[in-house]
Design an enzyme around this catalytic site. Structure first.
Site, PDB file in Angstrom:
ATOM      1  N   MET A 537      11.809  -7.014   6.215  1.00  0.00           N
ATOM      2  CA  MET A 537      10.471  -7.547   6.474  1.00  0.00           C
ATOM      3  C   MET A 537       9.435  -6.952   5.530  1.00  0.00           C
ATOM      4  O   MET A 537       8.476  -7.607   5.148  1.00  0.00           O
ATOM      5  CB  MET A 537      10.068  -7.269   7.928  1.00  0.00           C
ATOM      6  CG  MET A 537      10.814  -8.126   8.944  1.00  0.00           C
ATOM      7  SD  MET A 537      10.162  -7.933  10.607  1.00  0.00           S
ATOM      8  CE  MET A 537      10.707  -6.267  11.011  1.00  0.00           C
ATOM      9  N   CYS A 538       9.597  -5.704   5.150  1.00  0.00           N
ATOM     10  CA  CYS A 538       8.647  -5.050   4.247  1.00  0.00           C
ATOM     11  C   CYS A 538       9.039  -5.305   2.792  1.00  0.00           C
ATOM     12  O   CYS A 538      10.209  -5.549   2.476  1.00  0.00           O
ATOM     13  CB  CYS A 538       8.597  -3.544   4.516  1.00  0.00           C
ATOM     14  SG  CYS A 538       8.037  -3.121   6.173  1.00  0.00           S
ATOM     15  N   THR A 539       8.047  -5.237   1.931  1.00  0.00           N
ATOM     16  CA  THR A 539       8.308  -5.400   0.505  1.00  0.00           C
ATOM     17  C   THR A 539       8.863  -4.093  -0.034  1.00  0.00           C
ATOM     18  O   THR A 539       8.127  -3.134  -0.263  1.00  0.00           O
ATOM     19  CB  THR A 539       7.016  -5.780  -0.246  1.00  0.00           C
ATOM     20  OG1 THR A 539       6.486  -6.962   0.337  1.00  0.00           O
ATOM     21  CG2 THR A 539       7.305  -6.029  -1.714  1.00  0.00           C
ATOM     22  N   VAL A 540      10.172  -4.041  -0.219  1.00  0.00           N
ATOM     23  CA  VAL A 540      10.824  -2.820  -0.682  1.00  0.00           C
ATOM     24  C   VAL A 540      11.195  -3.013  -2.145  1.00  0.00           C
ATOM     25  O   VAL A 540      12.185  -3.666  -2.474  1.00  0.00           O
ATOM     26  CB  VAL A 540      12.069  -2.496   0.166  1.00  0.00           C
ATOM     27  CG1 VAL A 540      12.720  -1.206  -0.327  1.00  0.00           C
ATOM     28  CG2 VAL A 540      11.701  -2.385   1.640  1.00  0.00           C
TER      29      VAL A 540
END
Length: 675
Positions: A537-540
């Site tokens: 879900m997070c921009t990694v």
């Protein structure tokens, strides 16, 4: 009897002149430091009455005239001059470095050359009697101008003396009208004879024939006087007296000092001794203007504190860009860049970096679109946000980013729009009018801008802007990130005349045109946001990937804008761009279609992709369906997972592929044919 003394001429360069000089140097001269002509005006002296402490007590105060250099100094056709002003032409030398400006030998050469030109003009019927020289160095970054004026004056030997005192002139208004009707602001001195109302005038070069020698007429010279002193005429009279003595043998004359109002004076002058009969030597010349301190040194005009800070910032931003045209890229079209209206869909990490770099290129109109708010994890990766923007639930990203852009540079027209972009695979209610309004608003934004950046964090959110960008023929630049990889590409403009010029035999992409973000897909975009773990879900990504991709995205846009075919520019590689003999190239180099970068291998590849005739984003199937059914088509795309595949025929293509595979199942791929 003491030699006649002359009041030095004062220079008065206006702020408008320095602004015009800066623009001329920056936009036209660049590194060219050859001298050039400029025009100025000589304004005569005047006397004014001022009140003292008592009402009935006044004082008569003289105000010297000056050489005024205005904003029209570089124009061939000047505006209307003041009634008694005279236009003169001088020489301007703009040095490229302060060291060159300080070189005294260079200034001496310029001064001596100007004196030589003046002496040569004495042999013509248009003698140059009021030349001036301006040498300067312009520090365009700080708006500081180092300058020095020179008004070359020839030293008469023997000197001129007064035969009596300076007296008022009775016929001054008649003389003034005569000067305006005969010479129209074009001469600083002329000959006069007769008495009112039968006065006549002639240029100084007619001195030998204008007067009747049998009648012993006294030579009378009228000149526009810049001195307000009662017994000292202005600097400009020196060259007039030298010219009449050296070229016409005049040893005595009457001079009328033409000043403003009723302050004009006249006197009889003569040489202090008979002219020498020895061979003539080159005359001595003086005339460098003194510093207000009394020293012979240059002056400095610092316009920085006088300028409006916003305007100062705008000119400073443009300065670095215009310097590119001086030596590196003279063909660079900066106006086209600054006039491009850019729409940034996504105000996150990519959006912040893209906006900053666009400002660096001088883009003045930027609109950011985003529906989210600033979170605590954003400021360290998204340079337009700070910790305070995260408090109390966070500020909306798009308006906040636009505000920060204006704080960085007040001259930018930055707008922030809070808007959610509807996506395929994300169902909407059949009665949801808000979504239809969002679509209409997004289409209006795309239509009103020239370039669209797709900078969102999901694949399906780029679909609708892709369709709209293709529909309205916009430059669409797409940037997407992986953990240590990135994709930057421009969408093709379709099978227009420009797009069909793509080379196919020499390694181009054929005649189908360039593809879009979805042209390599054989399935329609769908919901990729649901059922994801936290790390999904997070921009990694590696923190350095986003600024690299953002920079390449902006540079790709700028290269497209500079290409003669613009949005229809063909895909190019460095090897084909270097060997191409076509003039239809960008001055910034090749204009690729796609850039795929991998930080793990420190590699960036240039990739070309053809447009897919069944593409779910840019094919004619999709465009025609949207043109025909509008939002009804979009509603089905949002709600029906397989609808795009049906519209484009991907489902049929998939079934045909399955049949081919099934028909090949009985083949023995390991057997070898017998000879």
């Amino acid at each position: 009897m003491a030699p006649l003394q002359f009041q030095p001429l004062a220079s008065q360069p206006t702020p408008a002149f320095w602004a015009a000089l800066a623009a001329h140097k920056l936009n036209h001269l660049k590194l060219d430091d050859s001298h050039l002509p400029i025009t100025a005006q000589i304004e005569p002296a005047k006397r004014v009455l001022i009140n003292k402490e008592r009402v009935d007590d006044t004082a008569d105060v003289g105000i010297d005239g000056s050489l005024v250099v205005g904003g029209d100094a570089f124009e061939a056709e000047r505006g209307r001059l003041p009634p008694n002003a005279v236009s003169v032409t001088g020489t301007l030398k703009i040095f490229n470095t302060i060291e060159e400006f300080k070189d005294t030998s260079a200034k001496k050469r310029l001064f001596d050359d100007l004196v030589s030109q003046m002496l040569e003009s004495f042999d013509t019927d248009r003698p140059v009697l009021n030349p001036f020289l301006l040498v300067t160095f312009a520090d365009l970054k700080k708006y500081v101008y180092h300058y020095w004026f020179a008004f070359p004056a020839l030293v008469s030997s023997p000197a001129w003396v007064m035969d009596g005192e300076f007296m008022p002139v009775d016929e001054i208004e008649d003389i003034r009208k005569l000067a305006q009707s005969h010479f129209q602001h074009n001469t600083t001195a002329f000959l006069l004879k007769g008495a009112a109302p039968h006065l006549s005038a002639a240029p100084l070069s007619s001195c030998s024939t204008f007067y009747d020698k049998t009648q012993s007429e006294m030579v009378t010279v009228v000149f526009h006087d810049t001195s307000s002193l009662p017994s000292n005429p202005g600097w400009g009279l020196r060259n007039v007296l030298y010219y009449l003595s050296a070229k016409h043998g005049i040893t005595s004359l009457v001079v009328i000092c033409l000043r403003e109002g009723s302050s004009s004076t006249q006197a009889s002058l003569s040489l202090s001794s008979p002219p020498s009969t020895a061979p003539a030597k080159p005359p001595q010349a003086v005339g460098w203007e003194r510093h207000p301190s009394g020293k012979l040194s240059p002056r400095v005009a610092d316009l920085g504190p006088m300028m409006d800070p916003t305007r100062l910032a705008a000119q400073a931003v443009d300065l670095n860009l215009k310097l590119i045209k001086w030596r590196l890229l003279p063909a660079l079209d900066l106006d086209k860049i600054s006039g491009t209206r850019c729409l940034l869909l996504g105000a996150g990490t990519l959006g912040c970096y893209v906006a900053r770099i666009l400002m660096g290129w001088g883009v003045r109109n930027i609109t950011l679109v985003d529906s989210s708010t600033v979170s605590y994890s954003n400021p360290v990766r998204q340079p337009l946000f700070t910790f305070s923007d995260c408090l109390n639930g966070g500020l909306p990203k798009a308006p906040t980013a636009a505000k920060k852009l204006q704080e960085i540079f007040p001259g930018v027209n930055a707008q922030g729009v809070v808007l959610g972009i509807p996506m395929p695979g994300h169902p909407i209610s059949s009665s949801d009018d808000a979504v239809e309004k969002d679509v209409a608003k997004l289409e209006a934004l795309v239509k009103s801008h020239d370039a669209v950046f797709l900078l969102m964090d999901s694949r399906e959110s780029r679909w609708l802007p892709t369709v709209l960008g293709r529909k309205w023929g916009k430059v669409v630049v797409n940037a997407a990130l992986g953990f240590d990889s990135f994709l930057v590409m421009r969408h093709g403009a379709g099978a227009g005349a420009g797009a069909r010029r793509i080379q196919s035999d020499e390694g181009g992409v054929g005649e189908k045109g360039l593809g879009c973000y979805y042209c390599n897909d054989i399935v329609a975009p769908t919901d990729s946001l649901s059922d994801r773990t936290l790390d999904q879900m997070c921009t990694v990504t590696r923190p350095g990937v986003a600024p690299i991709a953002a920079a390449m995205a902006v540079e790709l846009l700028i290269s497209v804008l500079q290409h003669p075919l613009g949005v229809h520019a063909p895909a190019e590689r460095p090897d084909t761009a270097e060997t191409s003999t076509s003039t239809k190239t960008s001055p910034l180099g090749c204009v690729p279609h796609q850039l795929r970068g991998q930080m793990y291998q420190w590699k960036t590849q240039i990739v070309e992709g053809e447009a897919f005739d069944r593409c779910t984003g840019c094919s004619d199937y999709v465009l025609n369906e949207y043109e025909t059914n509008g939002f009804a088509f979009l509603r089905r795309v949002f709600n029906e997972k397989d609808y795009l595949e049906k519209v484009t025929g991907l489902d049929e293509l998939y079934r045909e592929s399955e049949k081919v595979i099934e028909g090949m199942e009985g083949l023995d791929w390991d057997s070898e044919g017998e000879e």
